[in-house]
Design a protein around this motif. Structure first.
Motif, PDB file in Angstrom:
ATOM      1  N   THR A  85       0.856  -1.188   0.000  1.00  0.00           N
ATOM      2  CA  THR A  85       0.000   0.000   0.000  1.00  0.00           C
ATOM      3  C   THR A  85       0.893   1.240   0.000  1.00  0.00           C
ATOM      4  OG1 THR A  85      -1.571  -1.221   1.365  1.00  0.00           O
ATOM      5  CG2 THR A  85      -1.826   1.182   1.290  1.00  0.00           C
ATOM      6  N   THR A  86       0.631   2.137  -0.914  1.00  0.00           N
ATOM      7  CA  THR A  86       1.432   3.381  -0.900  1.00  0.00           C
ATOM      8  C   THR A  86       0.695   4.495  -0.161  1.00  0.00           C
ATOM      9  OG1 THR A  86       0.452   4.194  -2.955  1.00  0.00           O
ATOM     10  CG2 THR A  86       2.456   2.845  -3.161  1.00  0.00           C
ATOM     11  N   HIS A  87      -0.638   4.441  -0.188  1.00  0.00           N
ATOM     12  CA  HIS A  87      -1.430   5.500   0.439  1.00  0.00           C
ATOM     13  C   HIS A  87      -2.516   4.905   1.322  1.00  0.00           C
ATOM     14  CE1 HIS A  87       0.538   7.805  -2.661  1.00  0.00           C
ATOM     15  NE2 HIS A  87      -0.022   8.935  -2.246  1.00  0.00           N
ATOM     16  N   VAL A  88      -2.545   5.343   2.553  1.00  0.00           N
ATOM     17  CA  VAL A  88      -3.635   4.965   3.447  1.00  0.00           C
ATOM     18  C   VAL A  88      -4.610   6.142   3.479  1.00  0.00           C
ATOM     19  CG1 VAL A  88      -4.255   4.581   5.860  1.00  0.00           C
ATOM     20  CG2 VAL A  88      -2.335   3.333   4.856  1.00  0.00           C
ATOM     21  N   ILE A  89      -5.791   5.909   2.917  1.00  0.00           N
ATOM     22  CA  ILE A  89      -6.816   6.958   2.870  1.00  0.00           C
ATOM     23  C   ILE A  89      -7.962   6.449   3.735  1.00  0.00           C
ATOM     24  CG2 ILE A  89      -8.367   8.272   1.362  1.00  0.00           C
ATOM     25  CD1 ILE A  89      -6.412   7.453  -0.979  1.00  0.00           C
ATOM     26  N   ARG A  90      -8.324   7.182   4.766  1.00  0.00           N
ATOM     27  CA  ARG A  90      -9.345   6.680   5.694  1.00  0.00           C
ATOM     28  C   ARG A  90      -9.923   7.826   6.508  1.00  0.00           C
ATOM     29  NH1 ARG A  90      -4.871   3.592   9.551  1.00  0.00           N
ATOM     30  NH2 ARG A  90      -3.741   5.496  10.071  1.00  0.00           N
ATOM     31  N   GLY A  91     -10.896   7.509   7.309  1.00  0.00           N
ATOM     32  CA  GLY A  91     -11.546   8.515   8.144  1.00  0.00           C
ATOM     33  C   GLY A  91     -10.600   9.039   9.214  1.00  0.00           C
ATOM     34  N   ASP A  92     -10.835  10.276   9.645  1.00  0.00           N
ATOM     35  CA  ASP A  92      -9.857  10.870  10.558  1.00  0.00           C
ATOM     36  C   ASP A  92     -10.012  10.429  12.009  1.00  0.00           C
ATOM     37  OD1 ASP A  92     -11.969  12.414  11.352  1.00  0.00           O
ATOM     38  OD2 ASP A  92     -11.033  14.338  10.839  1.00  0.00           O
ATOM     39  N   GLU A  93     -10.915   9.473  12.247  1.00  0.00           N
ATOM     40  CA  GLU A  93     -10.942   8.895  13.597  1.00  0.00           C
ATOM     41  C   GLU A  93      -9.646   8.110  13.852  1.00  0.00           C
ATOM     42  OE1 GLU A  93     -12.837   8.027  11.068  1.00  0.00           O
ATOM     43  OE2 GLU A  93     -13.368   5.906  11.054  1.00  0.00           O
ATOM     44  N   TRP A  94      -8.872   7.889  12.787  1.00  0.00           N
ATOM     45  CA  TRP A  94      -7.623   7.137  12.937  1.00  0.00           C
ATOM     46  C   TRP A  94      -6.403   8.027  13.108  1.00  0.00           C
ATOM     47  CZ3 TRP A  94      -8.291   2.358  14.248  1.00  0.00           C
ATOM     48  CH2 TRP A  94      -9.478   1.712  13.856  1.00  0.00           C
ATOM     49  N   VAL A  95      -6.601   9.336  13.058  1.00  0.00           N
ATOM     50  CA  VAL A  95      -5.452  10.245  13.173  1.00  0.00           C
ATOM     51  C   VAL A  95      -4.714  10.017  14.490  1.00  0.00           C
ATOM     52  CG1 VAL A  95      -4.808  12.658  13.525  1.00  0.00           C
ATOM     53  CG2 VAL A  95      -6.273  12.048  11.630  1.00  0.00           C
ATOM     54  N   SER A  96      -5.494   9.848  15.565  1.00  0.00           N
ATOM     55  CA  SER A  96      -4.847   9.729  16.875  1.00  0.00           C
ATOM     56  C   SER A  96      -4.027   8.439  17.001  1.00  0.00           C
ATOM     57  CB  SER A  96      -5.903   9.794  17.979  1.00  0.00           C
ATOM     58  OG  SER A  96      -6.853   8.774  17.757  1.00  0.00           O
ATOM     59  N   SER A  97      -4.258   7.494  16.098  1.00  0.00           N
ATOM     60  CA  SER A  97      -3.465   6.261  16.137  1.00  0.00           C
ATOM     61  C   SER A  97      -2.157   6.388  15.353  1.00  0.00           C
ATOM     62  CB  SER A  97      -4.256   5.096  15.534  1.00  0.00           C
ATOM     63  OG  SER A  97      -5.476   4.927  16.182  1.00  0.00           O
ATOM     64  N   LEU A  98      -1.985   7.505  14.698  1.00  0.00           N
ATOM     65  CA  LEU A  98      -0.789   7.645  13.844  1.00  0.00           C
ATOM     66  C   LEU A  98       0.529   7.409  14.582  1.00  0.00           C
ATOM     67  CD1 LEU A  98      -1.581  10.505  11.295  1.00  0.00           C
ATOM     68  CD2 LEU A  98      -0.867   8.163  10.791  1.00  0.00           C
ATOM     69  N   PRO A  99       0.694   7.929  15.813  1.00  0.00           N
ATOM     70  CA  PRO A  99       1.972   7.667  16.492  1.00  0.00           C
ATOM     71  C   PRO A  99       2.253   6.172  16.644  1.00  0.00           C
ATOM     72  CG  PRO A  99       0.746   9.367  17.649  1.00  0.00           C
ATOM     73  CD  PRO A  99      -0.170   8.830  16.592  1.00  0.00           C
ATOM     74  N   ILE A 100       1.196   5.408  16.914  1.00  0.00           N
ATOM     75  CA  ILE A 100       1.367   3.951  17.023  1.00  0.00           C
ATOM     76  C   ILE A 100       1.729   3.372  15.659  1.00  0.00           C
ATOM     77  CG2 ILE A 100       0.131   1.787  17.430  1.00  0.00           C
ATOM     78  CD1 ILE A 100      -1.630   3.279  19.446  1.00  0.00           C
ATOM     79  N   LYS A 150       1.978   6.764   2.707  1.00  0.00           N
ATOM     80  CA  LYS A 150       1.543   8.158   2.872  1.00  0.00           C
ATOM     81  C   LYS A 150       0.130   8.108   3.450  1.00  0.00           C
ATOM     82  CE  LYS A 150       4.185  10.604  -0.604  1.00  0.00           C
ATOM     83  NZ  LYS A 150       5.030   9.534  -1.189  1.00  0.00           N
ATOM     84  N   TYR A 151      -0.204   9.132   4.210  1.00  0.00           N
ATOM     85  CA  TYR A 151      -1.512   9.142   4.855  1.00  0.00           C
ATOM     86  C   TYR A 151      -2.390  10.279   4.349  1.00  0.00           C
ATOM     87  CZ  TYR A 151       0.318   5.785   8.179  1.00  0.00           C
ATOM     88  OH  TYR A 151       0.847   4.652   8.737  1.00  0.00           O
ATOM     89  N   ALA A 152      -3.673   9.983   4.198  1.00  0.00           N
ATOM     90  CA  ALA A 152      -4.664  11.034   3.908  1.00  0.00           C
ATOM     91  C   ALA A 152      -5.870  10.737   4.783  1.00  0.00           C
ATOM     92  CB  ALA A 152      -5.048  11.008   2.434  1.00  0.00           C
ATOM     93  N   HIS A 153      -6.059  11.553   5.792  1.00  0.00           N
ATOM     94  CA  HIS A 153      -7.194  11.341   6.703  1.00  0.00           C
ATOM     95  C   HIS A 153      -8.333  12.293   6.353  1.00  0.00           C
ATOM     96  CE1 HIS A 153      -4.133   9.167   9.084  1.00  0.00           C
ATOM     97  NE2 HIS A 153      -5.181   8.444   9.437  1.00  0.00           N
ATOM     98  N   LEU A 154      -9.477  11.709   6.087  1.00  0.00           N
ATOM     99  CA  LEU A 154     -10.624  12.503   5.635  1.00  0.00           C
ATOM    100  C   LEU A 154     -11.492  12.910   6.817  1.00  0.00           C
ATOM    101  CD1 LEU A 154     -11.641  10.084   2.737  1.00  0.00           C
ATOM    102  CD2 LEU A 154     -10.198  12.127   2.548  1.00  0.00           C
ATOM    103  N   SER A 155     -11.828  14.181   6.869  1.00  0.00           N
ATOM    104  CA  SER A 155     -12.725  14.646   7.932  1.00  0.00           C
ATOM    105  C   SER A 155     -14.115  14.108   7.670  1.00  0.00           C
ATOM    106  CB  SER A 155     -12.780  16.167   7.939  1.00  0.00           C
ATOM    107  OG  SER A 155     -11.485  16.686   8.007  1.00  0.00           O
ATOM    108  N   PRO A 156     -14.904  13.986   8.718  1.00  0.00           N
ATOM    109  CA  PRO A 156     -16.264  13.470   8.507  1.00  0.00           C
ATOM    110  C   PRO A 156     -17.081  14.385   7.603  1.00  0.00           C
ATOM    111  CG  PRO A 156     -15.899  14.028  10.823  1.00  0.00           C
ATOM    112  CD  PRO A 156     -14.623  14.292  10.109  1.00  0.00           C
ATOM    113  N   ILE A 157     -18.026  13.793   6.907  1.00  0.00           N
ATOM    114  CA  ILE A 157     -18.913  14.581   6.054  1.00  0.00           C
ATOM    115  C   ILE A 157     -19.839  15.389   6.963  1.00  0.00           C
ATOM    116  CG2 ILE A 157     -20.729  14.450   4.321  1.00  0.00           C
ATOM    117  CD1 ILE A 157     -19.448  11.944   3.271  1.00  0.00           C
TER     118      ILE A 157
END
Ligand code: GLU
Length: 549
Positions: free
Chosen positions: A247-262, A276-283
């Protein structure tokens, strides 16, 4: 006892040969800029708008770069599973034409060289990496019971300390190999934890393609990587999967942002290149001037089944999703009306970082516009498919009068400014019912306007039938005859003429044609009356007018 011996004691019979998997899943043969990305839901049986939006973006990003979009089912948390939960997801994606290049294609099967694409089938792979970590001294067993963990949590809470298994709270980290051996031999159950190399006082920076640089304290939690059921936790499994599936890009909901350090720590410690990460804000949705999250509970449009039920063409939904995905799309589309979504280049930088705003009215407008540019046969097919699922009476009518219906849909279509009648297929019946005798029954409400007098209506219709209606007339002749009819009965031939001298006339030609329209259809607004009359034919016109004569 060496780490190797410890690893064998903890995971007997499991291989630690990670090279086997590194070779089995080689780097993908793709160009440098190709995006490999995934949609990775739990098998909960359905997709909601937020994840449909994410998967739409994932697919678009992969498509634009000749990359790969795959579906991976994350079922390590078996409590969240529902029966046939994979099928539901596959169908939802299919319904929106979000096709996958690789991944699960049924409850149990996958396609592609990088599978299995369902985590419960990858147990051996995860265990191999866990064992490898133990050998490297980067993971250890934890024998703490639920009660002990809960006790620690309460102490942390009372002392207002961070909750979790870290630092001096990570008691099993300090067990000696001899302690471990004794506990294992005594049959004490254990799980495996990651030995975090991080310190909370260190700051790390992660770049997100939507949110920019984000700073975090480094992770220092020794999180569980292998549970007592032998399955990994989500954090660990996804790192192994995204690595092995390249996977080159992880695109997902931003509820996962806080897990980024892990996540970045796991990738780094495992020696993997982080995606690379792209976290999408909720609609978001605007209500009473305030913005709030689109809610599954409050907003019917948050369920993807809504679009199918309403019969909004998939292509229109996709146009709308693109409109809220990239802020520059709408303008681009306005200037490139002859182009398709595929011609538009998706750009991470044009994603709204504060959350896309969902506006149902706008969606219906886009849909209305989209349907207006379809061919009549395409509208027929769309309406027919919708009716087959939701309205069998209408389906039968469409079947019995196929050519008639297509001709009806063709009125003022395929021209520079086509009529915009239908914003979705479910609404069509309520807009054209009067064209079908099967539906033109019962208590009909006639929307007569300025002329309501029964005698007057009767004489207009009578004279029209007797003297003026001719099926062979072209539109101009037809309209001129309408004017003749008007002047015969004391109405002005032109609206303008009437306005100049209202006292000289009973009304104008528009009032006359309104009577002809309403007596025929009951509606004051219909598509072009000339076309409608031609379609219904003289017998039906006479029959319907006879009611008033
Ligand atoms: N399985 C996770 C979820 O259900 C996926 C998170 C991710 O995309 O990394 O949302």
């Amino acid at each position: 006892m060496t780490n190797k011996e410890l690893a064998d004691l903890l995971l007997p019979g499991v291989s630690s040969d990670i090279e086997f998997y590194e070779k089995k899943y080689p780097k993908r043969n793709l160009s440098e800029k190709a995006i490999v990305t995934r949609f990775a839901p739990s098998p909960t049986g359905f997709v909601h708008m937020g994840s449909l939006f994410a998967s739409f973006i994932e697919k678009k990003a992969a498509n634009d770069t000749d990359g790969v979009f795959y579906l991976r089912i994350e079922d390590t948390d078996q409590k969240r599973e529902v029966e046939n939960g994979v099928t539901g997801i596959i169908n939802d994606l299919k319904n929106f034409d979000i096709t996958i290049d690789e991944g699960m294609i049924s409850e149990t099967e996958g396609k592609g060289e990088y599978g299995p694409y369902i985590q419960s089938e990858r147990k051996e792979i995860y265990q191999t990496y866990v064992k490898h970590l133990i050998e490297e001294g980067l993971a250890y067993p934890c024998f703490c019971s639920h009660e002990e963990i809960e006790e620690t949590r309460q102490i942390q809470e009372k002392r207002k300390q961070r909750i979790g298994y870290y630092g001096r709270f990570a008691v099993c980290r300090r067990l000696t190999p001899e302690d471990i051996k004794a506990k294992v031999e005594a049959g004490e159950p254990y799980i495996i934890r990651f030995k975090s190399p991080g310190s909370f006082d260190n700051k790390i920076k992660v770049h997100d393609l939507v949110k920019g640089d984000i700073e975090f304290p480094e992770n220092d939690m020794d999180l569980v990587i292998l549970k007592s059921d032998g399955l990994p936790t989500y954090h660990f499994a996804h790192a192994i999967d995204d690595h092995l599936m390249h996977t080159t890009h992880v695109i997902r909901g931003d509820e996962w942002v806080s897990s980024l350090p892990i996540h970045v720590q796991l990738f780094k410690t495992l020696g993997f290149e982080a995606p690379k990460y792209a976290h999408l804000s909720p609609i978001m949705k605007e209500e009473d001037g305030k913005k709030r999250k689109l809610s599954k509970r409050k907003d019917p449009e948050a369920a993807v089944s809504y679009y199918h039920e309403k019969g909004i063409p998939v292509e229109a939904v996709k146009l709308y999703l693109m409109t809220i995905a990239n802020t520059n799309f709408e303008q681009w589309y306005d200037c490139n009306k002859d182009k398709t979504l595929d011609d538009f280049k998706f750009d991470f930088k044009k994603i709204s970082s504060s959350g896309a705003l969902f506006d149902v009215d706008k969606l219906y407008n886009i849909s209305k516009n989209y349907i207006s540019y379809l061919k009549a046969t395409e509208v027929y097919d769309g309406a027919y498919t919708w009716a087959s699922n939701y309205d069998l009476e209408f389906k039968k009518i469409l079947e019995d009068h196929k050519e008639f219906a297509i001709n009806l849909f063709n009125i003022e279509r395929e021209q520079k400014k086509p009529r915009k009648d239908y914003s979705c297929y479910s609404e069509i019946k309520s807009l054209i019912w009067y064209m079908f005798d099967e539906l033109y029954t019962g208590d009909i409400n006639y929307e007569f306007q300025s002329i309501t007098d029964k005698e007057e209506i009767s004489s207009i219709l009578k004279l029209y039938i007797e003297k003026y209606y001719d099926i062979n007339d072209d539109k101009e002749t037809w309209f001129n005859k309408m004017k003749d009819l008007a002047s015969d009965l004391g109405y002005a031939r032109e609206v303008k003429e009437y306005k100049e001298n209202p006292d000289n006339f009973k009304g104008h030609v528009g009032d006359i044609s309104m009577v002809l329209r309403v007596a025929l259809t009951s509606k004051s607004m219909t598509p072009d009356l000339y076309e409608i009359m031609k379609l219904l034919g003289i017998d039906k016109i006479k029959e319907r007018y006879s009611k008033f004569i």
